[in-house]
Motif scaffolding. Structure first.
Motif, PDB file in Angstrom:
ATOM      1  N   VAL A  52       0.853  -1.186   0.000  1.00 28.31           N
ATOM      2  CA  VAL A  52       0.000   0.000   0.000  1.00 28.31           C
ATOM      3  C   VAL A  52       0.894   1.242   0.000  1.00 28.31           C
ATOM      4  N   VAL A  53       0.738   2.069  -1.027  1.00 29.24           N
ATOM      5  CA  VAL A  53       1.489   3.315  -1.120  1.00 29.24           C
ATOM      6  C   VAL A  53       0.664   4.418  -0.463  1.00 29.24           C
ATOM      7  N   PRO A  54       1.199   5.141   0.529  1.00 32.00           N
ATOM      8  CA  PRO A  54       0.403   6.183   1.192  1.00 32.00           C
ATOM      9  C   PRO A  54      -0.115   7.219   0.196  1.00 32.00           C
ATOM     10  N   ALA A  55      -1.403   7.558   0.315  1.00 27.41           N
ATOM     11  CA  ALA A  55      -1.986   8.573  -0.563  1.00 27.41           C
ATOM     12  C   ALA A  55      -1.256   9.897  -0.435  1.00 27.41           C
ATOM     13  N   ALA A  56      -0.804  10.214   0.775  1.00 24.30           N
ATOM     14  CA  ALA A  56      -0.106  11.484   0.985  1.00 24.30           C
ATOM     15  C   ALA A  56       1.185  11.552   0.174  1.00 24.30           C
ATOM     16  N   LEU A  57       1.867  10.415   0.000  1.00 19.27           N
ATOM     17  CA  LEU A  57       3.079  10.390  -0.820  1.00 19.27           C
ATOM     18  C   LEU A  57       2.740  10.658  -2.275  1.00 19.27           C
ATOM     19  N   VAL A  58       1.709  10.007  -2.794  1.00 20.60           N
ATOM     20  CA  VAL A  58       1.315  10.214  -4.190  1.00 20.60           C
ATOM     21  C   VAL A  58       0.969  11.678  -4.422  1.00 20.60           C
ATOM     22  N   GLU A  59       0.205  12.269  -3.512  1.00 21.91           N
ATOM     23  CA  GLU A  59      -0.219  13.654  -3.690  1.00 21.91           C
ATOM     24  C   GLU A  59       0.952  14.619  -3.549  1.00 21.91           C
ATOM     25  N   ALA A  60       1.885  14.340  -2.634  1.00 23.74           N
ATOM     26  CA  ALA A  60       3.063  15.195  -2.491  1.00 23.74           C
ATOM     27  C   ALA A  60       3.933  15.133  -3.736  1.00 23.74           C
ATOM     28  N   HIS A  61       4.069  13.929  -4.309  1.00 23.44           N
ATOM     29  CA  HIS A  61       4.864  13.797  -5.529  1.00 23.44           C
ATOM     30  C   HIS A  61       4.194  14.532  -6.684  1.00 23.44           C
ATOM     31  N   ARG A  62       2.880  14.422  -6.778  1.00 25.75           N
ATOM     32  CA  ARG A  62       2.162  15.136  -7.842  1.00 25.75           C
ATOM     33  C   ARG A  62       2.273  16.650  -7.687  1.00 25.75           C
ATOM     34  N   ALA A  63       2.359  17.120  -6.457  1.00 18.68           N
ATOM     35  CA  ALA A  63       2.445  18.561  -6.202  1.00 18.68           C
ATOM     36  C   ALA A  63       3.854  19.115  -6.412  1.00 18.68           C
ATOM     37  N   ASP A  64       4.833  18.246  -6.631  1.00 18.47           N
ATOM     38  CA  ASP A  64       6.226  18.667  -6.812  1.00 18.47           C
ATOM     39  C   ASP A  64       6.381  19.327  -8.181  1.00 18.47           C
ATOM     40  N   GLU A  65       6.636  20.623  -8.190  1.00 17.25           N
ATOM     41  CA  GLU A  65       6.719  21.371  -9.441  1.00 17.25           C
ATOM     42  C   GLU A  65       7.955  21.031 -10.270  1.00 17.25           C
ATOM     43  N   THR A  66       8.910  20.335  -9.676  1.00 22.73           N
ATOM     44  CA  THR A  66      10.095  19.948 -10.442  1.00 22.73           C
ATOM     45  C   THR A  66       9.851  18.682 -11.254  1.00 22.73           C
ATOM     46  N   CYS A  67       8.702  18.031 -11.080  1.00 24.21           N
ATOM     47  CA  CYS A  67       8.365  16.822 -11.827  1.00 24.21           C
ATOM     48  C   CYS A  67       7.210  17.100 -12.781  1.00 24.21           C
ATOM     49  N   GLU A  68       7.170  16.345 -13.865  1.00 27.36           N
ATOM     50  CA  GLU A  68       6.081  16.436 -14.824  1.00 27.36           C
ATOM     51  C   GLU A  68       4.912  15.551 -14.365  1.00 27.36           C
ATOM     52  N   PRO A  69       3.679  15.880 -14.765  1.00 31.45           N
ATOM     53  CA  PRO A  69       2.548  15.012 -14.423  1.00 31.45           C
ATOM     54  C   PRO A  69       2.764  13.595 -14.942  1.00 31.45           C
ATOM     55  N   LEU A  70       2.400  12.616 -14.150  1.00 34.49           N
ATOM     56  CA  LEU A  70       2.608  11.223 -14.541  1.00 34.49           C
ATOM     57  C   LEU A  70       1.928  10.904 -15.860  1.00 34.49           C
ATOM     58  N   GLU A  71       0.772  11.527 -16.118  1.00 38.83           N
ATOM     59  CA  GLU A  71       0.026  11.245 -17.340  1.00 38.83           C
ATOM     60  C   GLU A  71       0.725  11.786 -18.582  1.00 38.83           C
ATOM     61  N   ASP A  72       1.673  12.713 -18.411  1.00 42.26           N
ATOM     62  CA  ASP A  72       2.389  13.297 -19.546  1.00 42.26           C
ATOM     63  C   ASP A  72       3.704  12.593 -19.841  1.00 42.26           C
ATOM     64  N   LEU A  73       4.111  11.675 -18.970  1.00 38.44           N
ATOM     65  CA  LEU A  73       5.418  11.037 -19.100  1.00 38.44           C
ATOM     66  C   LEU A  73       5.310   9.685 -19.796  1.00 38.44           C
ATOM     67  N   PRO A  74       6.216   9.399 -20.731  1.00 37.10           N
ATOM     68  CA  PRO A  74       6.210   8.057 -21.340  1.00 37.10           C
ATOM     69  C   PRO A  74       6.515   6.961 -20.332  1.00 37.10           C
ATOM     70  N   ASN A  75       7.190   7.331 -19.240  1.00 34.41           N
ATOM     71  CA  ASN A  75       7.485   6.375 -18.167  1.00 34.41           C
ATOM     72  C   ASN A  75       6.579   6.578 -16.959  1.00 34.41           C
ATOM     73  N   GLY A  76       5.463   7.289 -17.134  1.00 34.23           N
ATOM     74  CA  GLY A  76       4.615   7.634 -16.002  1.00 34.23           C
ATOM     75  C   GLY A  76       3.962   6.454 -15.317  1.00 34.23           C
ATOM     76  N   ARG A  77       3.913   5.297 -15.974  1.00 38.05           N
ATOM     77  CA  ARG A  77       3.328   4.103 -15.371  1.00 38.05           C
ATOM     78  C   ARG A  77       4.400   3.106 -14.933  1.00 38.05           C
ATOM     79  N   ASP A  78       5.634   3.591 -14.795  1.00 34.14           N
ATOM     80  CA  ASP A  78       6.736   2.695 -14.450  1.00 34.14           C
ATOM     81  C   ASP A  78       7.203   2.881 -13.016  1.00 34.14           C
ATOM     82  N   SER A  79       6.303   3.277 -12.113  1.00 37.97           N
ATOM     83  CA  SER A  79       6.683   3.359 -10.696  1.00 37.97           C
ATOM     84  C   SER A  79       7.115   1.982 -10.210  1.00 37.97           C
TER      85      SER A  79
END
Length: 363
Positions: free
Chosen positions: A213-240
């Motif tokens: 189980v990946v904490p929801a807070a981690l996912v949301e913090a990573h998504r809020a990181d302005e130095t990263c691109e949205p997962l949906e825009d990345l060719p590797n976005g589903r490679d966590s």
């Protein structure tokens, strides 16, 4: 890294970068603010009760003690609309027993006589689990608007055998079910919006251990990181990659950026619901030794407990750097290789060693 997350997810800086997923929605957000804030203020009193459930036509509406509310119809497959108390958006998803293979066929949703066809990844795809398929973007908004007053919904998806299947659902009772949920979450009168990725879920990786189980807070913090691109825009976005480090801790390698031949990630160590972003030593001629919070082409091997990176200086990998870190209750740098001159000599990745750690007793 347990920073306070904003209550209104729609207003987060990183969400602005995802405007391509729901263009035109931002003008509506202000009207949601007072209603959602009121809901959050009232959450403690409402959340103390047990799960509440009501049936409306063919739909069942429920609100859990944590105030996550959903409306569902069907058993297998099951169509669902869910809203988390920390976001203002509905999440539209179908749960199927036979997950569709990526890119096999574009999913389609028919509401009565009107049809919408969704692209992969930025408009649809599995999150959290391979069999839970979400719909996003402006097309999802159009579908939700039609569903409320519609008679039937049919979702066309390919199954695991690449056969296109049609899953049909009655919409009788949906409007009443959503109104009941609006009442429970104190959002009566607010616009019903959808379109963003589901709260706290990573794009599904079929190789991930389903018991992790990946904490929801981690996912949301990573998504809020302005130095990263949205997962949906990345060719590797589903490679966590999320793996167990030991009995108490996990390592989460989450995609952050992509180039022509390099893919960057951020690495987190997770303990229970807490998580910490990792920083790593790197070497370059112009910077000497320095630290970075990203690794390039990173992978963790649970068998050897080694985290490795391979940063190509150019496509043929005749220059660049690579590192190996081993988990010893922290990530210890074991070896670092670097070659700054791209001279078309040597085998790819066979760079000179610039650092080797002294021996350390095994645990």
């Amino acid at each position: 890294m347990t920073e306070h997350l904003p209550v209104l997810r729609a207003f987060q800086p990183a969400a602005a970068k995802r405007a391509v997923l729901f263009a035109g929605f931002f003008a509506r957000f202000a009207r949601l603010a007072l209603g959602l804030l009121a809901a959050v203020i009232l959450l403690p009193a409402a959340a103390t009760s047990g799960q509440e459930e009501r049936t409306f036509g063919t739909w069942t509406a429920s609100c859990a003690p944590d105030f996550v509310c959903r409306a569902v119809t069907g058993i297998e497959p099951r169509l669902r609309l869910e809203r988390h108390p920390l976001q203002s958006f509905w999440e539209l998803a179908i749960e199927v027993s036979s997950p569709p293979p990526p890119y096999e066929q574009d999913p389609t949703i028919d509401i009565d006589e009107t049809s919408e066809t969704f692209g992969w990844y930025d408009e649809s795809g599995p999150y959290g689990a391979a069999n839970r398929f979400y719909f996003m973007g402006a097309k999802a908004q159009a579908v939700l608007d039609r569903m409320v007053n519609g008679q039937s919904a049919t979702i066309h998806l390919a199954d695991a055998d690449r056969q296109r299947q049609a899953y049909s659902f009655s919409l009788r009772g949906l409007a009443a079910a959503l109104l009941w949920i609006d009442e429970q979450q104190y959002l009566v009168g607010n616009e019903r919006l959808t379109g963003v990725p589901p709260y706290g879920l990573l794009p599904a990786n079929i190789d991930m251990d389903p018991s992790i189980v990946v904490p929801a807070a981690l996912v949301e913090a990573h998504r809020a990181d302005e130095t990263c691109e949205p997962l949906e825009d990345l060719p590797n976005g589903r490679d966590s990659q999320v793996e167990r480090l030991d009995d108490e801790r996990l390592v989460a390698i989450l995609p952050c950026g992509a180039g022509a031949y390099n893919f960057s990630s951020k690495v987190y160590v997770v303990t229970g619901g807490e998580f910490k972003l990792q920083h790593f030593a790197e070497f370059a001629d112009h910077q000497s030794w320095h630290t970075s919070d990203q690794l390039v082409n990173a992978w963790y091997d649970p068998a050897s407990r080694e985290l490795v990176s391979f940063n190509k200086g150019r496509g043929i990998a005749d220059c660049g750097s690579s590192g190996t870190w081993r988990w010893r209750n922290f990530f210890r740098l074991e070896e670092y290789r670097y070659k700054g001159e791209c001279d078309a000599t040597g085998d790819p990745g066979e760079f000179p060693v610039v650092y080797t750690a002294p021996p350390m007793p095994e645990y």
